[in-house]
Scaffold this motif. Structure first.
Motif, PDB file in Angstrom:
ATOM      1  N   THR A  90       0.817  -1.220   0.000  1.00 20.61           N
ATOM      2  CA  THR A  90       0.000   0.000   0.000  1.00 20.61           C
ATOM      3  C   THR A  90       0.847   1.265   0.000  1.00 20.61           C
ATOM      4  OG1 THR A  90      -0.132  -0.094   2.434  1.00 20.61           O
ATOM      5  CG2 THR A  90      -1.919  -1.133   1.192  1.00 20.61           C
ATOM      6  N   ASN A  91       2.174   1.121  -0.131  1.00 19.26           N
ATOM      7  CA  ASN A  91       3.048   2.283  -0.058  1.00 19.26           C
ATOM      8  C   ASN A  91       2.758   3.302  -1.158  1.00 19.26           C
ATOM      9  OD1 ASN A  91       5.725   3.450   1.114  1.00 19.26           O
ATOM     10  ND2 ASN A  91       6.033   3.475  -1.092  1.00 19.26           N
ATOM     11  N   ASP A  92       2.535   2.816  -2.369  1.00 20.94           N
ATOM     12  CA  ASP A  92       2.343   3.723  -3.502  1.00 20.94           C
ATOM     13  C   ASP A  92       0.887   4.111  -3.717  1.00 20.94           C
ATOM     14  OD1 ASP A  92       5.055   3.495  -3.860  1.00 20.94           O
ATOM     15  OD2 ASP A  92       4.911   2.016  -5.472  1.00 20.94           O
ATOM     16  N   GLN A  93      -0.009   3.527  -2.982  1.00 20.45           N
ATOM     17  CA  GLN A  93      -1.430   3.859  -2.923  1.00 20.45           C
ATOM     18  C   GLN A  93      -2.230   3.512  -4.172  1.00 20.45           C
ATOM     19  OE1 GLN A  93      -2.533   7.664  -1.288  1.00 20.45           O
ATOM     20  NE2 GLN A  93      -1.748   7.077   0.706  1.00 20.45           N
ATOM     21  N   TRP A  94      -1.743   3.905  -5.345  1.00 26.85           N
ATOM     22  CA  TRP A  94      -2.566   3.735  -6.549  1.00 26.85           C
ATOM     23  C   TRP A  94      -2.926   2.287  -6.806  1.00 26.85           C
ATOM     24  CZ3 TRP A  94      -1.155   0.704 -10.655  1.00 26.85           C
ATOM     25  CH2 TRP A  94       0.195   0.348 -10.772  1.00 26.85           C
ATOM     26  N   GLU A  95      -1.992   1.361  -6.453  1.00 24.00           N
ATOM     27  CA  GLU A  95      -2.272  -0.033  -6.755  1.00 24.00           C
ATOM     28  C   GLU A  95      -3.412  -0.587  -5.906  1.00 24.00           C
ATOM     29  OE1 GLU A  95       0.316   1.252  -5.071  1.00 24.00           O
ATOM     30  OE2 GLU A  95       1.781  -0.316  -4.609  1.00 24.00           O
ATOM     31  N   ALA A  96      -3.607  -0.040  -4.707  1.00 25.66           N
ATOM     32  CA  ALA A  96      -4.717  -0.485  -3.864  1.00 25.66           C
ATOM     33  C   ALA A  96      -6.058  -0.167  -4.517  1.00 25.66           C
ATOM     34  CB  ALA A  96      -4.633   0.173  -2.492  1.00 25.66           C
ATOM     35  N   ALA A  97      -6.102   0.936  -5.245  1.00 22.82           N
ATOM     36  CA  ALA A  97      -7.332   1.310  -5.950  1.00 22.82           C
ATOM     37  C   ALA A  97      -7.438   0.626  -7.303  1.00 22.82           C
ATOM     38  CB  ALA A  97      -7.389   2.827  -6.131  1.00 22.82           C
ATOM     39  N   THR A  98      -6.339   0.605  -8.052  1.00 16.16           N
ATOM     40  CA  THR A  98      -6.366   0.090  -9.419  1.00 16.16           C
ATOM     41  C   THR A  98      -6.464  -1.427  -9.455  1.00 16.16           C
ATOM     42  OG1 THR A  98      -5.029   1.975 -10.133  1.00 16.16           O
ATOM     43  CG2 THR A  98      -5.138   0.101 -11.627  1.00 16.16           C
ATOM     44  N   MET A  99      -5.648  -2.097  -8.641  1.00 16.67           N
ATOM     45  CA  MET A  99      -5.650  -3.563  -8.631  1.00 16.67           C
ATOM     46  C   MET A  99      -6.494  -4.125  -7.490  1.00 16.67           C
ATOM     47  SD  MET A  99      -2.104  -2.825  -9.762  1.00 16.67           S
ATOM     48  CE  MET A  99      -0.874  -3.865  -9.006  1.00 16.67           C
ATOM     49  N   GLY A 100      -7.018  -3.225  -6.669  1.00 18.51           N
ATOM     50  CA  GLY A 100      -7.909  -3.624  -5.593  1.00 18.51           C
ATOM     51  C   GLY A 100      -9.340  -3.211  -5.895  1.00 18.51           C
ATOM     52  N   TYR A 101      -9.675  -1.985  -5.542  1.00 18.31           N
ATOM     53  CA  TYR A 101     -11.060  -1.512  -5.614  1.00 18.31           C
ATOM     54  C   TYR A 101     -11.662  -1.597  -7.013  1.00 18.31           C
ATOM     55  CZ  TYR A 101     -15.094   1.527  -4.676  1.00 18.31           C
ATOM     56  OH  TYR A 101     -16.366   2.032  -4.543  1.00 18.31           O
ATOM     57  N   ASN A 102     -10.936  -1.094  -8.022  1.00 14.98           N
ATOM     58  CA  ASN A 102     -11.493  -1.101  -9.378  1.00 14.98           C
ATOM     59  C   ASN A 102     -11.302  -2.427 -10.098  1.00 14.98           C
ATOM     60  OD1 ASN A 102     -12.962   1.220 -10.512  1.00 14.98           O
ATOM     61  ND2 ASN A 102     -11.248   2.392  -9.689  1.00 14.98           N
ATOM     62  N   ASN A 103     -10.627  -3.357  -9.439  1.00 21.99           N
ATOM     63  CA  ASN A 103     -10.509  -4.715  -9.953  1.00 21.99           C
ATOM     64  C   ASN A 103     -11.755  -5.512  -9.561  1.00 21.99           C
ATOM     65  OD1 ASN A 103      -9.662  -7.281 -10.744  1.00 21.99           O
ATOM     66  ND2 ASN A 103      -7.731  -7.210  -9.661  1.00 21.99           N
ATOM     67  N   ILE A 104     -12.067  -5.523  -8.267  1.00 19.18           N
ATOM     68  CA  ILE A 104     -13.202  -6.309  -7.784  1.00 19.18           C
ATOM     69  C   ILE A 104     -14.521  -5.561  -7.852  1.00 19.18           C
ATOM     70  CG2 ILE A 104     -11.674  -7.625  -6.260  1.00 19.18           C
ATOM     71  CD1 ILE A 104     -12.848  -6.025  -3.884  1.00 19.18           C
ATOM     72  N   GLY A 105     -14.456  -4.229  -7.871  1.00 19.07           N
ATOM     73  CA  GLY A 105     -15.664  -3.412  -7.749  1.00 19.07           C
ATOM     74  C   GLY A 105     -16.748  -3.619  -8.791  1.00 19.07           C
ATOM     75  N   PRO A 106     -16.409  -3.769 -10.082  1.00 18.56           N
ATOM     76  CA  PRO A 106     -17.463  -3.914 -11.092  1.00 18.56           C
ATOM     77  C   PRO A 106     -18.443  -5.055 -10.807  1.00 18.56           C
ATOM     78  CG  PRO A 106     -15.395  -3.404 -12.170  1.00 18.56           C
ATOM     79  CD  PRO A 106     -15.076  -3.611 -10.715  1.00 18.56           C
ATOM     80  N   ASN A 107     -18.012  -6.103 -10.109  1.00 15.73           N
ATOM     81  CA  ASN A 107     -18.935  -7.179  -9.746  1.00 15.73           C
ATOM     82  C   ASN A 107     -19.982  -6.712  -8.741  1.00 15.73           C
ATOM     83  OD1 ASN A 107     -18.175  -9.438 -11.298  1.00 15.73           O
ATOM     84  ND2 ASN A 107     -16.451  -9.889  -9.941  1.00 15.73           N
ATOM     85  N   TYR A 108     -19.699  -5.633  -8.018  1.00 12.92           N
ATOM     86  CA  TYR A 108     -20.635  -5.099  -7.037  1.00 12.92           C
ATOM     87  C   TYR A 108     -21.586  -4.085  -7.664  1.00 12.92           C
ATOM     88  CZ  TYR A 108     -17.773  -7.210  -3.359  1.00 12.92           C
ATOM     89  OH  TYR A 108     -17.101  -8.095  -2.554  1.00 12.92           O
ATOM     90  N   TRP A 109     -21.028  -3.117  -8.413  1.00 17.20           N
ATOM     91  CA  TRP A 109     -21.883  -2.066  -8.977  1.00 17.20           C
ATOM     92  C   TRP A 109     -22.350  -2.359 -10.402  1.00 17.20           C
ATOM     93  CZ3 TRP A 109     -16.808  -0.170  -7.359  1.00 17.20           C
ATOM     94  CH2 TRP A 109     -15.875  -0.040  -8.389  1.00 17.20           C
ATOM     95  N   LYS A 110     -22.124  -3.597 -10.837  1.00 16.95           N
ATOM     96  CA  LYS A 110     -22.588  -4.087 -12.136  1.00 16.95           C
ATOM     97  C   LYS A 110     -22.021  -3.269 -13.300  1.00 16.95           C
ATOM     98  CE  LYS A 110     -26.772  -6.223 -10.300  1.00 16.95           C
ATOM     99  NZ  LYS A 110     -28.249  -6.336 -10.380  1.00 16.95           N
TER     100      LYS A 110
END
Length: 417
Positions: free
Chosen positions: A182-202
């Protein structure tokens, strides 16, 4: 009569000389893709110059983190190259609105792309298209096939199976379950939130509803992915908080981690570094039988500097970039960057084929923050980086993150329903 012949001969000579000068052009390409320098120098540029011997091309990349600032400085100083590699949506739209990019809507080769492919480099009303689409990247997870076989783990399809796999890897202790810091931050969003998120918000259904103001970041489908991310921390290994993006790449390619939350852009580098066989799996769905959604993100385009001294040569290059020849070279020389032209490209890389095969199974979307929603201050994309890190570290609850993000968006964004 002699004067007439003489004038015609002189005119003919002038036209020939003018034509020669029009063909003798040198083009410079600005880009953040510094990892691709050899590809452009060894494959792409020679293929173009073979067809256009009067045009010479030079690829001059800048480090990704510095690209926007350096490019803007060059454009303001009048020293930028003829061709500008375009990031998707608002960053490039701002360049067009500032008069730095040329409207390419009249380029015949634009007919080779779908409206979806072009949308990342268009004005909001679609009236102007200012970059030729080049490639998209797909999000998912890359895994060590040897580790999975050794531990008897099946590729997970559901979230329950995903966390069961992580737990099994952790209990065995031979591998870090998942390599992400999580040091660089962007990967938590790019490879985390926006990776899994589309399955939630369709996917597009939720993303477009958020833009229209019909959904909010406090709604369950936008908060729940943070709750899922909060479960990742025990599986990221000791010291993940200080772990950089290159650290994570190295942990995986050295065989010390079993799973890597990824984008397909990693394929080339991982192929060169990893000595084990790799596979990929799509973001796990919440329950068996659910429709799957993937982030198939329009990532790279290329446009023309409005101040280029060689507009004809630049347009010739852009037309070639839109051709099947370029798509074939680019898609196979840079596996994981998937051409956006309508002409199908047969890919040779097995890992790239796994990623792109998900297009046949899943609904496709793009990163939720990239279009319109990050134009103001606070910037939703950057705030999503911090929120994703906070979710993983457990320093804020998912509900608190949703409230904070929506408040920031409300402070400047008034959706037009």
């Amino acid at each position: 009569m002699k004067h007439t012949y003489l004038k015609m001969a002189l005119l003919s000579t002038a036209l020939v000389a003018s034509g020669a000068q029009a063909q003798d052009a040198a083009l410079t390409i600005e880009s953040w893709r510094n990892d691709d320098l050899a590809l452009w120098q060894d494959k792409i540029i020679p293929a173009f110059e073979a067809k256009h011997p009067g045009i010479k091309v030079q690829f001059t990349p800048t480090a990704p983190a510095d690209y926007n600032a350096v490019l803007n400085s060059k454009l303001d100083a009048g020293s930028a190259g003829d061709l500008i590699t375009c990031r998707p949506f608002d960053a490039s739209l701002a360049l067009y609105q500032a008069g730095h990019l040329t409207d390419l809507s009249d380029l015949d080769a634009m007919s080779n792309f779908s409206d979806v492919a072009k949308a990342a480099w268009q004005t909001d009303d679609g009236a102007a298209t200012f970059c030729v689409p080049m490639a998209s990247v797909i999000h998912g997870f890359i895994y060590n096939k040897d580790a999975f076989a050794e531990l008897g783990i099946e590729v997970p399809v559901t979230e329950e199976e995903f966390f069961a796999a992580l737990e099994k890897i952790k209990e065995d202790g031979s591998y870090i379950p998942m390599a992400m810091g999580t040091n660089d931050q962007w990967e938590a969003a790019t490879m985390g939130y926006n990776n899994i998120g589309p399955n939630y918000w369709k996917g597009e259904e939720g993303r477009l509803a958020l833009i229209r103001g019909e959904q909010k970041l406090t709604d369950p489908q936008w908060v729940e992915p943070y709750a899922t991310l909060s479960k990742w921390a025990p599986y990221l290994g000791d010291g993940y908080e200080a772990q950089t993006y290159p650290d994570s790449q190295n942990l995986f390619t050295l065989g010390r981690a079993a799973i890597y939350p990824a984008g397909s852009w990693e394929i080339s580098g991982f192929n060169a570094q990893a000595e084990f066989e790799m596979g990929a799996f799509k973001p796990p769905v919440k329950a068996a039988g659910d429709t799957c959604y993937i982030s198939d993100h329009t990532d790279v385009g290329i446009g023309m500097n409005a101040a280029s001294a060689n507009p004809e040569a630049a347009r010739a290059f852009l037309s070639w970039v839109a051709s099947p020849e370029f798509a074939e070279i680019f898609g196979n020389a840079l596996p994981g960057f998937f051409p956006l032209s309508d002409t199908p490209v047969e890919l040779s890389d097995p890992l790239a084929k796994e990623f792109v095969g998900w297009r046949n199974d899943c609904e496709r979307s793009i990163r939720s923050t990239y279009q319109i929603l990050s134009r103001g201050t606070p910037n939703l994309e950057n705030d999503t980086w911090g929120a994703s890190v906070a979710a993983i570290k457990g320093t804020s609850t998912p509900e608190e993150l949703g409230v904070k993000l929506q408040a920031g968006l409300d402070s400047w964004y008034k959706p037009q329903n």
